[in-house]
Design an enzyme around this catalytic site. Structure first.
Site, mmCIF file in Angstrom:
data_model
loop_
_atom_site.group_PDB
_atom_site.id
_atom_site.type_symbol
_atom_site.label_atom_id
_atom_site.label_comp_id
_atom_site.label_asym_id
_atom_site.label_seq_id
_atom_site.Cartn_x
_atom_site.Cartn_y
_atom_site.Cartn_z
ATOM 1 N N ALA B 123 0.827 -1.217 0.000
ATOM 2 C CA ALA B 123 0.000 0.000 0.000
ATOM 3 C C ALA B 123 0.857 1.262 0.000
ATOM 4 O O ALA B 123 1.312 1.724 1.048
ATOM 5 C CB ALA B 123 -0.930 -0.019 1.210
ATOM 6 N N LEU B 124 1.047 1.786 -1.188
ATOM 7 C CA LEU B 124 1.851 3.010 -1.347
ATOM 8 C C LEU B 124 0.961 4.160 -1.828
ATOM 9 O O LEU B 124 0.972 5.254 -1.275
ATOM 10 C CB LEU B 124 2.970 2.744 -2.360
ATOM 11 C CG LEU B 124 3.967 3.847 -2.678
ATOM 12 C CD1 LEU B 124 4.831 4.170 -1.469
ATOM 13 C CD2 LEU B 124 4.877 3.422 -3.828
ATOM 14 N N ARG B 243 8.480 -4.672 -10.852
ATOM 15 C CA ARG B 243 8.410 -4.281 -12.265
ATOM 16 C C ARG B 243 8.790 -5.431 -13.180
ATOM 17 O O ARG B 243 8.214 -5.594 -14.244
ATOM 18 C CB ARG B 243 9.305 -3.069 -12.521
ATOM 19 C CG ARG B 243 8.622 -1.814 -12.073
ATOM 20 C CD ARG B 243 9.525 -0.687 -11.653
ATOM 21 N NE ARG B 243 8.674 0.356 -11.072
ATOM 22 C CZ ARG B 243 9.102 1.494 -10.568
ATOM 23 N NH1 ARG B 243 10.412 1.745 -10.563
ATOM 24 N NH2 ARG B 243 8.260 2.366 -10.064
ATOM 25 N N HIS B 338 -9.599 -9.795 -35.091
ATOM 26 C CA HIS B 338 -10.833 -10.501 -34.802
ATOM 27 C C HIS B 338 -12.078 -9.788 -35.317
ATOM 28 O O HIS B 338 -13.184 -10.343 -35.250
ATOM 29 C CB HIS B 338 -10.978 -10.723 -33.294
ATOM 30 C CG HIS B 338 -10.184 -11.871 -32.758
ATOM 31 N ND1 HIS B 338 -8.816 -11.870 -32.718
ATOM 32 C CD2 HIS B 338 -10.580 -13.066 -32.255
ATOM 33 C CE1 HIS B 338 -8.396 -13.007 -32.202
ATOM 34 N NE2 HIS B 338 -9.446 -13.761 -31.920
ATOM 35 N N GLU B 363 2.562 0.187 -11.336
ATOM 36 C CA GLU B 363 3.979 -0.149 -11.118
ATOM 37 C C GLU B 363 4.877 0.851 -11.842
ATOM 38 O O GLU B 363 5.909 0.500 -12.395
ATOM 39 C CB GLU B 363 4.294 -1.560 -11.625
ATOM 40 C CG GLU B 363 3.653 -2.643 -10.803
ATOM 41 C CD GLU B 363 4.447 -3.010 -9.561
ATOM 42 O OE1 GLU B 363 5.608 -2.595 -9.409
ATOM 43 O OE2 GLU B 363 3.878 -3.740 -8.722
#
Lengths: 259, 379, 307
Positions: B123-124, B243, B338, B363
């Site tokens: 939790a940052l 990362r 597609h 990140e």
């Protein structure tokens, strides 16, 4: 606490084998190798027996020198040790030769309670090696097993026959060949993969097995191996209109009197 | 390719691939549709000893290297990115404890995380602190034997499921910016906090992203990780491995886009021939193959440096930046190939497209990574 | 004077091996049939056998006759021994072969006389290829069920019947024998089969498959891959370790045609495949096919058949 030996085969992946359309010759050059699919179930059967009842599980394989690439893979699936024979005779070996080599190797490895094989290998599916080993080793034979248990020093097995299950008890030593449906082979856990390299891997040389040269030659001569030809009509409807395709197909099937 | 990897790495890749095809592939669509936390999959990964892959076996970890971790994450992400991200975010919680923690903290928390007895989170981020960690205002004030935490964290992966949170808060009220931040190991059982808003996201919906609200939350002072003021250093060190893990997942998603595109292009017929017979499509596929190969190699290069204990922050940024942008481009091409089917729920590439966008954001955004890379060169 | 022997613990199978044995016989070859039960033994008389030799295992297990059978093969040296390809037959054949230090051909699909030798064909590599082997005497062969045929009535041969008891060695005890209750139809006897593969996405989609099957009076089965979804009775898939079938009509939807599956269906009279991938291997094995979406084709087939 059974002492169990499981035999496995390092085979070419048949998915990678191609057939030359004109000559029907097989091209094996791009085929990667794998533990025969049904041998994964055999190894799993051995691992579960030993996990449930104690004892020891050892793996054994006879192949060309390529079999070295299978050792860690096998050891990550439960066996505590592996013996291997990597010899050029394996290229042409049939079930007769394979059983001779494996039986001689098992005699070298020492005493056992149970030898487990798959019912057949993914490449040949001869369904012979297991019962041959039983005869060569003077052990009881249990084939087509889809359940194995150990009770009071005896193997209790379920054999799946055409219309019935034969439930057997037998004293050791016994050679059991198992059906793929016996279990779902585990995916090796991470630490088992990392620990595999530290388990004993013992090479046995064919020359040490004291086999006559005749035992290493197939008795039947393979004249040729050609791609299987289907000889079918190959009438395929590819119109962009599905209804057209359906109507043409039904016309053909009506002519063939199958609908 | 085999000589680039050890036998063990290839066996782990094969095990992860088999697991992903067998257990993740049938679950992935429902996990996305219903935003279900991949609980069963996580339990199975714990049984496969894959919930603490790069950590020492001494503490219940897998004892595998970063390259193995990257190979495994790639295989998981190919089938279900929600599971892969849940795993990597959980895995991230133990890293700073191992690097900066006291022995007692390591033995108390790390084995429980590695075995998945406890689920971890990191939790940052806050409302005012995304790319700029210096904007953190969550405070941690020492009061007797506890730190008292006040503040709200947002966009926390595993927020509603975690038992242990690596929390970053400001311990020095006089400080500004990056200085004066500290790291804490917060146990929900001991220091209750509230799970706030559950984000209703565009993609990776099976991964749960929530607010965490700390109102006078008391955290024992023994749970301070490292020294006061070391918070930013701890966060940035941890993010390097994080990362590489994200880069590996981006490679997996990119590969999935490529695989789906090839299959579809061979099957779909227009103008009396398969799409794959058109050079335009062939070139799109060639470009995708080129980029995913490059992304994979960059990721493994960073992982190799990590395993060797060499500085790899810049390499990790290069890998994450390249892989996430490649994956985004792949998803765009895949949906295009597609056609209409690529735009509807139920088609895998539709989900991949929604999943992949955030990989250019979390990140470290692509912009932040460009700052890191140029910053390492232009001094 | 040569001999060809037949062995099966199932007399009906033994009788159906007679045409095969006759094919290999020379003018002076006698055919002896080995059984392990007297039940139904009379089906062998007047069917082309010269003698019927019954080995009765006192412990009730045909497999207990192996040492005695092997010894007789060694002593009397028949040209060939044809084993019925049942589970029990395969075990008996392999153990005899080992005791005789001999080769054994499994699941022979074709058996021929060729320049004084016996030649066989069998499938290898999961059905991808055919191996042709030349055998030395005694030619031990497990015969694939495809070669079984009803014997022609023949009352020209003096068919002697002998029996002897064979004691088991006591190592194996049968605890019990449980009849298998088949939950589905017996695919190996089905005249028409509809098979579903991975192209069928959901269990709910099977409804239209069953509807179609009903209209053409077919049984429904699946490939090994689909067997894992458990939409069908367990182990009722068609493939090399599953069923081998020989229906008049085999119709597949969304089956790509893995080699093992194709080997299971190759004896079908007419093979029809529907798949969206033009390059799917199943089309090389098909008489007729449609390249298309089964979700379009099946409803169209249903409505066309209902008219």
């Amino acid at each position: 606490m059974p002492n169990v030996i499981v035999c496995y085969k390092w085979v070419l992946d048949e998915q990678d084998i191609s057939v030359n359309e004109n000559t029907l010759e097989l091209n094996l050059s791009r085929a990667k190798s794998k533990i025969s699919d049904y041998d994964r179930n055999a190894i799993e059967a051995g691992a579960r027996l030993v996990e449930r009842f104690g004892g020891k599980l050892t793996a054994l394989s006879y192949g060309t020198s390529d079999v070295k690439s299978s050792l860690k893979d096998t050891l990550s699936r439960g066996p505590e040790a592996v013996y291997w024979i990597g010899d050029a005779t394996a290229t042409k070996a049939d079930a007769y030769v394979t059983a001779n080599v494996l039986a001689a190797a098992i005699k070298q490895i020492g005493s056992f309670d149970i030898v487990i094989c798959a019912e057949g290998s993914a490449d040949q599916y001869s369904q012979q090696v297991g019962p041959r080993l039983a005869a060569l080793l003077g052990a009881a034979a249990v084939t087509f097993a889809n359940q194995l248990d150990w009770a009071d020093g005896q193997l209790v097995a379920h054999r799946k026959l055409e219309n019935s299950i034969e439930v057997l008890r037998t004293d050791a030593p016994v050679v059991a060949s198992v059906l793929p449906e016996i279990n779902e082979a585990r995916i090796p856990a991470l630490k088992q993969v990392l620990a595999a390299g530290k388990k004993p891997m013992t090479e046995l040389k064919i020359s040490d097995l004291q086999l006559d040269a005749a035992k290493l030659q197939p008795k039947n001569k393979v004249d040729k191996i050609k791609g299987a030809v289907f000889n079918r009509k190959n009438i395929i409807f590819k119109e962009s209109n599905a209804a057209e395709n359906v109507s043409k197909l039904l016309d053909c099937l009506k002519k063939e009197s199958v609908v | 390719m085999n000589s680039l990897f050890t036998e063990e790495q290839l066996l782990l890749q094969a095990a992860a691939r088999e697991f992903a095809e067998k257990e993740l592939q049938p679950r992935a669509a429902r996990i996305d549709q219903e935003a279900v936390f991949p609980e069963e999959a996580m339990k199975m990964l714990a049984e496969l000893e894959m919930t603490g892959i790069p950590y020492p076996q001494e503490y219940g970890g897998g004892g595998a290297d970063m390259i193995s971790y990257a190979l495994i994450l790639e295989e998981l992400a190919k089938q279900c990115e929600a599971t892969a991200l849940t795993l990597s975010s959980h895995t991230m919680a133990a890293a700073p404890i191992l690097t900066f923690g006291a022995k007692e903290q390591i033995t108390r928390f790390v084995p429980a995380l590695n075995s998945l007895r406890k689920i971890g989170a990191f939790a940052l981020t806050e409302a005012g602190a995304g790319s700029d960690a210096g904007g953190i205002v969550t405070s941690a004030v020492l009061d007797g034997d506890d730190y008292v935490i006040n503040g709200t964290k947002i966009f926390i992966t595993n927020g509603d499921k975690c038992d242990i949170v690596l929390l970053f808060a400001r311990t020095d009220p006089a400080s500004k910016g990056n200085k004066g931040l500290s790291a804490f190991i917060v146990e929900k059982k001991v220091s209750d906090f509230e799970v706030g808003k559950h984000e209703d996201k565009m993609g990776i919906r099976g991964s749960h992203t929530t607010e965490l609200i700390f109102r006078n939350c008391r955290v024992p002072k023994e749970n301070l990780l490292g020294k006061p003021g070391e918070g930013l250093k701890i966060a940035l060190t941890t993010l390097v491995g994080g990362r590489i893990a994200i880069a590996a997942q981006a490679v997996g998603v990119a590969q999935a886009c490529l695989d789906e595109s090839i299959n579809y292009a061979k099957e779909r017929h227009q103008f009396g021939r398969p799409l794959a017979s058109n050079q335009a499509i062939q070139w799109m596929i060639a470009d995708m193959a080129k980029d995913v190969a490059a992304a994979r190699l960059l990721t493994h290069h960073a992982a190799k440096l990590f395993d060797l204990g060499e500085p790899c922050g810049t390499q990790a940024s290069i890998a994450k930046l390249f892989a996430s942008e490649a994956a985004m481009n792949h998803a765009i091409k895949a949906v295009q190939i597609h056609g209409g089917y690529g735009y509807v729920r139920g088609t895998k590439v539709e989900r991949l497209f929604r999943d992949v966008k955030v990989m250019e954001i979390f990140e470290g955004t692509s912009e932040v990574h460009r700052m890191i890379i140029s910053g390492s060169l232009i001094k | 004077m040569s001999e060809i022997w037949i062995y099966s613990e199932t007399p009906v199978v033994a009788a159906q091996l007679l045409p095969c044995a006759n094919n290999l016989a020379y003018d002076d070859t006698t055919i002896s049939v080995f059984l392990t039960t007297t039940t139904d033994a009379e089906t062998l008389i007047n069917s082309g056998a010269d003698s019927v030799r019954i080995l009765i295992p006192t412990d009730g297990r045909p497999e207990s006759c192996v040492p005695v059978l092997a010894e007789k093969i060694r002593a009397e040296n028949p040209l060939a021994v044809l084993f019925g390809g049942t589970c029990r037959g395969k075990e008996v054949a392999a153990r005899c072969a080992a005791l005789l230090d001999a080769g054994l051909v499994s699941d022979a699909l074709a058996i021929r006389k060729e320049a004084g030798c016996i030649e066989t064909d069998r499938m290898v590599y999961g059905g991808l290829a055919v191996a042709t082997e030349i055998l030395t005497a005694p030619a031990l062969i497990v015969v694939s069920p495809v070669l079984l045929a009803s014997p022609e009535p023949d009352d020209t041969r003096l068919c002697s019947v002998t029996r002897e008891d064979v004691a088991g060695d006591g190592t194996i005890t049968v605890k019990e024998t449980i009849a298998i209750a088949r939950t589905g139809a017996d695919l190996s006897k089905a005249d028409k089969i509809v098979c579903v593969g991975r192209g069928v996405a959901k269990r709910e989609d099977l409804e239209m498959v069953y509807k179609l099957a009903e209209l053409i009076e077919a049984e429904v089965s699946c490939t090994r891959a689909v067997n894992e979804y458990q939409w069908f009775p367990p182990e009722s898939y068609i493939g090399i370790s599953g069923f081998k079938v020989n229906p008049t009509l085999y119709l597949s939807f969304g089956v790509s045609g893995q080699v093992q599956h194709l080997s299971g269906i190759r004896d079908s009279k007419i093979i029809v495949a529907v798949d969206s991938n033009e390059k799917a291997p199943v089309f090389t094995a098909a008489d007729y096919g449609i390249v298309g979406d089964l979700y379009e084709v099946i409803p169209l087939l249903i409505s066309a058949l209902q008219d």
